[in-house]
Design a protein around this motif. Structure first.
Motif, PDB file in Angstrom:
ATOM      1  N   GLY A   1      -5.455  -7.504 -13.721  1.00  0.00           N
ATOM      2  CA  GLY A   1      -5.143  -7.406 -12.305  1.00  0.00           C
ATOM      3  C   GLY A   1      -6.382  -7.133 -11.483  1.00  0.00           C
ATOM      4  N   VAL A   2      -6.182  -6.521 -10.322  1.00  0.00           N
ATOM      5  CA  VAL A   2      -7.282  -6.243  -9.407  1.00  0.00           C
ATOM      6  C   VAL A   2      -8.269  -5.262 -10.028  1.00  0.00           C
ATOM      7  N   GLY A   3      -7.761  -4.222 -10.661  1.00  0.00           N
ATOM      8  CA  GLY A   3      -8.643  -3.240 -11.288  1.00  0.00           C
ATOM      9  C   GLY A   3      -9.519  -3.861 -12.359  1.00  0.00           C
ATOM     10  N   TYR A   4      -8.936  -4.749 -13.150  1.00  0.00           N
ATOM     11  CA  TYR A   4      -9.694  -5.418 -14.206  1.00  0.00           C
ATOM     12  C   TYR A   4     -10.805  -6.288 -13.607  1.00  0.00           C
ATOM     13  N   GLN A   5     -10.473  -7.041 -12.565  1.00  0.00           N
ATOM     14  CA  GLN A   5     -11.471  -7.916 -11.948  1.00  0.00           C
ATOM     15  C   GLN A   5     -12.570  -7.106 -11.268  1.00  0.00           C
ATOM     16  N   LEU A   6     -12.212  -5.979 -10.644  1.00  0.00           N
ATOM     17  CA  LEU A   6     -13.234  -5.123 -10.043  1.00  0.00           C
ATOM     18  C   LEU A   6     -14.152  -4.546 -11.109  1.00  0.00           C
TER      19      LEU A   6
ATOM     20  N   LEU B   1      -3.324   2.912  -5.134  1.00  0.00           N
ATOM     21  CA  LEU B   1      -2.773   2.453  -6.414  1.00  0.00           C
ATOM     22  C   LEU B   1      -3.303   1.073  -6.778  1.00  0.00           C
ATOM     23  N   MET B   2      -3.388   0.186  -5.787  1.00  0.00           N
ATOM     24  CA  MET B   2      -3.857  -1.174  -6.061  1.00  0.00           C
ATOM     25  C   MET B   2      -5.331  -1.187  -6.434  1.00  0.00           C
TER      26      MET B   2
ATOM     27  N   LEU C   1       2.686  -4.237 -10.535  1.00  0.00           N
ATOM     28  CA  LEU C   1       2.406  -2.913 -11.095  1.00  0.00           C
ATOM     29  C   LEU C   1       2.556  -1.833 -10.026  1.00  0.00           C
ATOM     30  N   THR C   2       2.093  -2.107  -8.811  1.00  0.00           N
ATOM     31  CA  THR C   2       2.207  -1.141  -7.720  1.00  0.00           C
ATOM     32  C   THR C   2       3.661  -0.932  -7.320  1.00  0.00           C
ATOM     33  N   ILE C   3       4.458  -1.998  -7.319  1.00  0.00           N
ATOM     34  CA  ILE C   3       5.884  -1.871  -6.993  1.00  0.00           C
ATOM     35  C   ILE C   3       6.575  -0.947  -7.991  1.00  0.00           C
TER      36      ILE C   3
ATOM     37  N   VAL D   1     -12.485  -6.035  -2.504  1.00  0.00           N
ATOM     38  CA  VAL D   1     -12.437  -4.829  -1.673  1.00  0.00           C
ATOM     39  C   VAL D   1     -12.098  -5.179  -0.231  1.00  0.00           C
ATOM     40  N   THR D   2     -12.525  -6.331   0.254  1.00  0.00           N
ATOM     41  CA  THR D   2     -12.170  -6.765   1.604  1.00  0.00           C
ATOM     42  C   THR D   2     -10.662  -6.884   1.765  1.00  0.00           C
ATOM     43  N   VAL D   3     -10.009  -7.474   0.777  1.00  0.00           N
ATOM     44  CA  VAL D   3      -8.544  -7.590   0.832  1.00  0.00           C
ATOM     45  C   VAL D   3      -7.888  -6.215   0.738  1.00  0.00           C
ATOM     46  N   LEU D   4      -8.443  -5.328  -0.079  1.00  0.00           N
ATOM     47  CA  LEU D   4      -7.891  -3.975  -0.198  1.00  0.00           C
ATOM     48  C   LEU D   4      -8.031  -3.203   1.115  1.00  0.00           C
ATOM     49  N   VAL D   5      -9.113  -3.442   1.853  1.00  0.00           N
ATOM     50  CA  VAL D   5      -9.264  -2.808   3.169  1.00  0.00           C
ATOM     51  C   VAL D   5      -8.134  -3.253   4.095  1.00  0.00           C
ATOM     52  N   ILE D   6      -7.814  -4.539   4.060  1.00  0.00           N
ATOM     53  CA  ILE D   6      -6.711  -5.046   4.882  1.00  0.00           C
ATOM     54  C   ILE D   6      -5.395  -4.403   4.464  1.00  0.00           C
ATOM     55  N   VAL D   7      -5.189  -4.240   3.155  1.00  0.00           N
ATOM     56  CA  VAL D   7      -3.971  -3.591   2.664  1.00  0.00           C
ATOM     57  C   VAL D   7      -3.862  -2.167   3.189  1.00  0.00           C
TER      58      VAL D   7
END
Length: 307
Positions: free
Chosen positions: A258-263, A243-244, A100-102, A279-285
């Motif tokens: 996706g990520v938004g749904y799981q959050l 976006l993610m 979706l982000t791509i 959120v930890t993975v999103l911080v790395i992104v």
């Protein structure tokens, strides 16, 4: 360049720990997760104590954080309150959100930059005014309104798309959701590119290139556009993580898991393991995207060098 990359990687370490600690503390004070597990009825003390011990919630917050970070570095992001591993949720959610982000980034690059270059070169013309008004309208309309209108018209009324994305979420079903997700950022990219092009068009190096008799398309692509893209690349680099992580509304409208749904589900159910893990993975992104943007500066502008 190598020393600069190493220095930036070292700087990312305290930022990573600081951001994850802040998120961990915020999630732990947003409610009682044990109460959420018991539903509408209140848990009896024995059951609550057993659940707290099972999920490590009976320990001090700082000890929970240290235990969590120690597990993260071994690839263990914990277990959701429904018994499912958080890594399994990530394995199913992140590929969908990445696709979706791509799609969203593709729209930002193709439409946003193209319109920005067009309006920047024709500043003050009717096409410039029209695009500025259009982008202002797009920025003013909330994403959930844009998504619901497109879903109603294209999916329900006209039948051009599926109102809800299937579980596999192929690229062809993510075109409209990707456009909805990118709509506001696309408008900002257009306006930012327009301003940068209009400013650099009067620069000395552009006048020199024109005086040397270089073709117009070469002046625009090799000289004007490359230098004008630096602020645009900065915005888009930070926008990748946004976006993610900010696709909650879009994914809810089009039923994208996706990520938004799981959050959203994690916040709704007060599932701290799920929220903190994602959120930890999103911080790395975010951190990696910012590093790549800094390195891309030297590609766009040869005058920029990193010691």
């Amino acid at each position: 360049m190598g020393r600069y990359v190493i220095r930036r990687l070292l700087q990312m370490i305290p930022v990573f720990f600081g951001a994850t600690l802040l998120i961990f503390l915020m999630v732990n004070v947003m409610g009682d997760p044990i109460a959420g597990l018991c539903g509408d009825r209140q848990c009896d003390p024995a059951t609550a104590a057993q659940l707290e011990k099972e999920f490590g919630l009976d320990k001090p917050v700082w000890q929970q954080y240290l235990t969590y970070m120690g597990n993260v570095f071994t690839g263990d992001f914990g277990t959701a309150f429904n018994g499912q591993e958080v890594t399994e949720l990530m394995a199913s959610a992140f590929p969908v959100t990445i696709r979706l982000t791509i799609v969203a980034i593709f729209f930002e690059i193709v439409i946003g930059i193209s319109l920005g270059v067009l309006t920047g070169l024709k500043r003050g013309h009717p096409v410039d005014t029209s695009v500025l008004l259009l982008t202002l309208v797009v920025i003013s309309i909330p994403t959930f309104v844009t998504g619901l209108i497109l879903q109603l018209l294209l999916g329900v009324e006209w039948g051009w798309i599926k109102p809800a994305v299937s579980s596999d979420a192929p690229f062809n079903e993510l075109i409209v959701p990707g456009l909805v997700l990118a709509s506001v950022s696309l408008a900002y990219v257009t306006r930012l590119t327009r301003t940068s092009i209009a400013e650099n068009k009067r620069a000395d190096y552009v006048r020199t290139a024109v005086a040397k008799g270089l073709p117009r398309h070469r002046v625009i692509t090799r000289h004007l556009l490359r230098n004008s893209l630096i602020p645009v690349v900065t915005f888009m680099g930070t926008d990748i993580g946004a976006l993610m992580g900010g696709a909650i509304v879009t994914e809810r409208i089009f039923n994208i898991h996706g990520v938004g749904y799981q959050l959203y589900q994690g916040i709704l159910r007060q599932n701290t393991q799920t929220v903190v893990g994602f959120v930890t993975v999103l911080v790395i992104v975010f951190l990696v995207a910012n590093l790549l943007v800094d390195l891309l500066y030297a590609v766009l502008d040869p005058r920029i060098r990193y010691a």
